[in-house]
Design a protein around this motif. Structure first.
Motif, PDB file in Angstrom:
ATOM      1  N   LEU A   1       0.846  -1.191   0.000  1.00 26.19           N
ATOM      2  CA  LEU A   1       0.000   0.000   0.000  1.00 26.19           C
ATOM      3  C   LEU A   1       0.883   1.242   0.000  1.00 26.19           C
ATOM      4  O   LEU A   1       1.873   1.300   0.730  1.00 26.19           O
ATOM      5  N   VAL A   2       0.517   2.219  -0.823  1.00 27.61           N
ATOM      6  CA  VAL A   2       1.262   3.477  -0.892  1.00 27.61           C
ATOM      7  C   VAL A   2       0.259   4.627  -0.804  1.00 27.61           C
ATOM      8  O   VAL A   2      -0.681   4.699  -1.599  1.00 27.61           O
ATOM      9  N   ALA A   3       0.467   5.527   0.167  1.00 30.30           N
ATOM     10  CA  ALA A   3      -0.394   6.700   0.343  1.00 30.30           C
ATOM     11  C   ALA A   3       0.448   7.954   0.191  1.00 30.30           C
ATOM     12  O   ALA A   3       1.599   8.007   0.651  1.00 30.30           O
ATOM     13  N   TYR A   4      -0.134   8.973  -0.468  1.00 31.14           N
ATOM     14  CA  TYR A   4       0.526  10.269  -0.649  1.00 31.14           C
ATOM     15  C   TYR A   4      -0.330  11.360  -0.004  1.00 31.14           C
ATOM     16  O   TYR A   4      -1.562  11.315  -0.071  1.00 31.14           O
ATOM     17  N   THR A   5       0.320  12.334   0.601  1.00 33.50           N
ATOM     18  CA  THR A   5      -0.365  13.558   1.013  1.00 33.50           C
ATOM     19  C   THR A   5       0.188  14.686   0.149  1.00 33.50           C
ATOM     20  O   THR A   5       1.399  14.901   0.083  1.00 33.50           O
ATOM     21  N   LEU A   6      -0.736  15.382  -0.538  1.00 28.52           N
ATOM     22  CA  LEU A   6      -0.368  16.429  -1.486  1.00 28.52           C
ATOM     23  C   LEU A   6      -1.156  17.704  -1.153  1.00 28.52           C
ATOM     24  O   LEU A   6      -2.243  17.646  -0.568  1.00 28.52           O
ATOM     25  N   ARG A   7      -0.637  18.822  -1.541  1.00 32.66           N
ATOM     26  CA  ARG A   7      -1.307  20.090  -1.220  1.00 32.66           C
ATOM     27  C   ARG A   7      -2.212  20.577  -2.348  1.00 32.66           C
ATOM     28  O   ARG A   7      -3.031  21.470  -2.140  1.00 32.66           O
ATOM     29  N   ASP A   8      -2.099  20.019  -3.534  1.00 34.33           N
ATOM     30  CA  ASP A   8      -2.874  20.464  -4.694  1.00 34.33           C
ATOM     31  C   ASP A   8      -4.043  19.504  -4.929  1.00 34.33           C
ATOM     32  O   ASP A   8      -3.845  18.302  -5.148  1.00 34.33           O
ATOM     33  N   GLU A   9      -5.276  20.040  -4.885  1.00 30.67           N
ATOM     34  CA  GLU A   9      -6.463  19.207  -5.076  1.00 30.67           C
ATOM     35  C   GLU A   9      -6.498  18.561  -6.458  1.00 30.67           C
ATOM     36  O   GLU A   9      -6.928  17.424  -6.615  1.00 30.67           O
ATOM     37  N   MET A  10      -6.069  19.289  -7.472  1.00 27.57           N
ATOM     38  CA  MET A  10      -6.065  18.734  -8.824  1.00 27.57           C
ATOM     39  C   MET A  10      -5.097  17.555  -8.930  1.00 27.57           C
ATOM     40  O   MET A  10      -5.404  16.537  -9.558  1.00 27.57           O
ATOM     41  N   THR A  11      -3.935  17.684  -8.293  1.00 27.12           N
ATOM     42  CA  THR A  11      -2.973  16.579  -8.316  1.00 27.12           C
ATOM     43  C   THR A  11      -3.512  15.382  -7.553  1.00 27.12           C
ATOM     44  O   THR A  11      -3.328  14.227  -7.972  1.00 27.12           O
ATOM     45  N   ILE A  12      -4.169  15.612  -6.439  1.00 27.31           N
ATOM     46  CA  ILE A  12      -4.776  14.523  -5.670  1.00 27.31           C
ATOM     47  C   ILE A  12      -5.788  13.769  -6.528  1.00 27.31           C
ATOM     48  O   ILE A  12      -5.794  12.533  -6.580  1.00 27.31           O
ATOM     49  N   ALA A  13      -6.646  14.512  -7.218  1.00 25.88           N
ATOM     50  CA  ALA A  13      -7.663  13.868  -8.071  1.00 25.88           C
ATOM     51  C   ALA A  13      -7.011  13.084  -9.197  1.00 25.88           C
ATOM     52  O   ALA A  13      -7.443  11.969  -9.526  1.00 25.88           O
ATOM     53  N   ARG A  14      -5.955  13.641  -9.814  1.00 27.60           N
ATOM     54  CA  ARG A  14      -5.290  12.960 -10.924  1.00 27.60           C
ATOM     55  C   ARG A  14      -4.628  11.663 -10.460  1.00 27.60           C
ATOM     56  O   ARG A  14      -4.727  10.619 -11.132  1.00 27.60           O
ATOM     57  N   VAL A  15      -3.977  11.702  -9.301  1.00 31.96           N
ATOM     58  CA  VAL A  15      -3.327  10.489  -8.776  1.00 31.96           C
ATOM     59  C   VAL A  15      -4.363   9.409  -8.490  1.00 31.96           C
ATOM     60  O   VAL A  15      -4.188   8.233  -8.854  1.00 31.96           O
ATOM     61  N   ASN A  16      -5.469   9.792  -7.847  1.00 26.88           N
ATOM     62  CA  ASN A  16      -6.495   8.798  -7.502  1.00 26.88           C
ATOM     63  C   ASN A  16      -7.183   8.226  -8.742  1.00 26.88           C
ATOM     64  O   ASN A  16      -7.482   7.027  -8.789  1.00 26.88           O
ATOM     65  N   MET A  17      -7.438   9.056  -9.735  1.00 25.52           N
ATOM     66  CA  MET A  17      -8.057   8.544 -10.959  1.00 25.52           C
ATOM     67  C   MET A  17      -7.144   7.569 -11.678  1.00 25.52           C
ATOM     68  O   MET A  17      -7.586   6.517 -12.157  1.00 25.52           O
ATOM     69  N   THR A  18      -5.857   7.884 -11.739  1.00 22.09           N
ATOM     70  CA  THR A  18      -4.896   6.971 -12.377  1.00 22.09           C
ATOM     71  C   THR A  18      -4.805   5.659 -11.614  1.00 22.09           C
ATOM     72  O   THR A  18      -4.806   4.571 -12.214  1.00 22.09           O
ATOM     73  N   ALA A  19      -4.723   5.746 -10.272  1.00 25.72           N
ATOM     74  CA  ALA A  19      -4.601   4.535  -9.456  1.00 25.72           C
ATOM     75  C   ALA A  19      -5.838   3.659  -9.577  1.00 25.72           C
ATOM     76  O   ALA A  19      -5.730   2.428  -9.677  1.00 25.72           O
ATOM     77  N   LEU A  20      -7.016   4.263  -9.582  1.00 21.81           N
ATOM     78  CA  LEU A  20      -8.248   3.481  -9.695  1.00 21.81           C
ATOM     79  C   LEU A  20      -8.372   2.831 -11.067  1.00 21.81           C
ATOM     80  O   LEU A  20      -8.779   1.670 -11.179  1.00 21.81           O
ATOM     81  N   SER A  21      -8.041   3.564 -12.114  1.00 22.06           N
ATOM     82  CA  SER A  21      -8.174   3.013 -13.466  1.00 22.06           C
ATOM     83  C   SER A  21      -7.213   1.857 -13.699  1.00 22.06           C
ATOM     84  O   SER A  21      -7.523   0.935 -14.455  1.00 22.06           O
ATOM     85  N   GLU A  22      -6.045   1.902 -13.055  1.00 23.98           N
ATOM     86  CA  GLU A  22      -5.048   0.844 -13.236  1.00 23.98           C
ATOM     87  C   GLU A  22      -5.064  -0.174 -12.093  1.00 23.98           C
ATOM     88  O   GLU A  22      -4.210  -1.061 -12.040  1.00 23.98           O
ATOM     89  N   ARG A  23      -6.009  -0.018 -11.161  1.00 23.48           N
ATOM     90  CA  ARG A  23      -6.152  -0.945 -10.028  1.00 23.48           C
ATOM     91  C   ARG A  23      -4.859  -1.049  -9.221  1.00 23.48           C
ATOM     92  O   ARG A  23      -4.412  -2.144  -8.854  1.00 23.48           O
ATOM     93  N   LEU A  24      -4.283   0.090  -8.918  1.00 24.29           N
ATOM     94  CA  LEU A  24      -3.079   0.153  -8.101  1.00 24.29           C
ATOM     95  C   LEU A  24      -3.464   0.445  -6.655  1.00 24.29           C
ATOM     96  O   LEU A  24      -4.420   1.185  -6.399  1.00 24.29           O
ATOM     97  N   SER A  25      -2.733  -0.115  -5.713  1.00 26.63           N
ATOM     98  CA  SER A  25      -2.993   0.117  -4.287  1.00 26.63           C
ATOM     99  C   SER A  25      -2.317   1.415  -3.852  1.00 26.63           C
ATOM    100  O   SER A  25      -1.451   1.435  -2.972  1.00 26.63           O
ATOM    101  N   VAL A  26      -2.709   2.506  -4.491  1.00 23.40           N
ATOM    102  CA  VAL A  26      -2.140   3.827  -4.249  1.00 23.40           C
ATOM    103  C   VAL A  26      -3.294   4.822  -4.119  1.00 23.40           C
ATOM    104  O   VAL A  26      -4.240   4.773  -4.907  1.00 23.40           O
ATOM    105  N   ARG A  27      -3.211   5.717  -3.112  1.00 21.54           N
ATOM    106  CA  ARG A  27      -4.203   6.764  -2.953  1.00 21.54           C
ATOM    107  C   ARG A  27      -3.502   8.051  -2.512  1.00 21.54           C
ATOM    108  O   ARG A  27      -2.458   8.009  -1.862  1.00 21.54           O
TER     109      ARG A  27
END
Length: 210
Positions: free
Chosen positions: A85-111
């Motif tokens: 499991l890999v979790a990131y804390t980011l300050r930019d809402e757009m970057t947070i959304a982009r990371v989560n969309m990529t992780a969900l589409s590729e079924r990666l254990s990353v949020r």
């Protein structure tokens, strides 16, 4: 237990927090080569601390990463085998959304999240779900098939195209049917077995009786 990775434009502090590795980034990774050196240190820390969860606090990055640097980091995330499991804390809402969309589409254990507390809760919940997955039930030994009928050959196909499954049901029914003793041979049965008498012999028998 903590350590520091010195980068060209900053540093990263590694610290074990219970069952996960916390990384606090300062500055920015500037090249794919530096990404390679950085993630190699993360993998070594995973082995040294015996942890398989990672939380990266990247809210203090001083500048936006280049496309090549970001691509190198995603290639590592997709191929790495050190963290479940890999979790990131980011300050930019757009970057947070982009990371989560990529992780969900590729079924990666990353949020990605906006705070450490949110990332911490996700790591705890996701790890609990993984540990609660039950192992598949162990199947018992296969049942022994019934013995083959006498005179039958396993290489011959079923007669008249009858499905094998139906043949098995018929065989099982015949085996379950109770055996009855053979009926005694009656006179009618014996009569059926006597040879036929010719017309000439019948006439001769009638003449003798007269």
């Amino acid at each position: 237990m903590s350590s520091t990775i010195e980068l060209t434009n900053g540093s990263a502090t590694l610290e074990q927090r219970g069952e996960y590795l916390l990384v606090i980034e300062q500055g920015t990774l500037i090249s794919p080569h530096e990404v390679y050196r950085y993630v190699t240190e993360l993998e070594l820390a995973s082995q040294r601390m015996k942890v398989r969860r990672l939380l990266v606090d990247a809210r203090s990055e001083s500048a936006q990463e280049s496309e090549e640097t970001r691509g190198a980091m995603w290639r590592w995330i997709r191929s790495q085998r050190y963290f479940d499991l890999v979790a990131y804390t980011l300050r930019d809402e757009m970057t947070i959304a982009r990371v989560n969309m990529t992780a969900l589409s590729e079924r990666l254990s990353v949020r990605a999240f906006g705070s450490i507390s949110e990332a911490h809760r996700w790591l705890a919940r996701a790890a609990g779900r993984q540990s609660s997955i039950a192992l598949p039930a162990v199947r018992g030994p296969a049942s022994v098939p019934p013995p083959a009928l006498s005179g039958s050959s396993s290489s011959l196909p079923p007669a008249s195209g009858l499905p094998t499954q139906r043949l098995r049901r018929i065989t099982a029914t015949e085996q379950e049917r109770p055996l009855t003793p053979a009926a005694p041979i009656t006179r009618s049965h014996a009569t059926l077995k006597t040879p036929a008498v010719s017309l000439e012999s019948a006439d001769e028998i009638l003449r003798k009786r007269r």
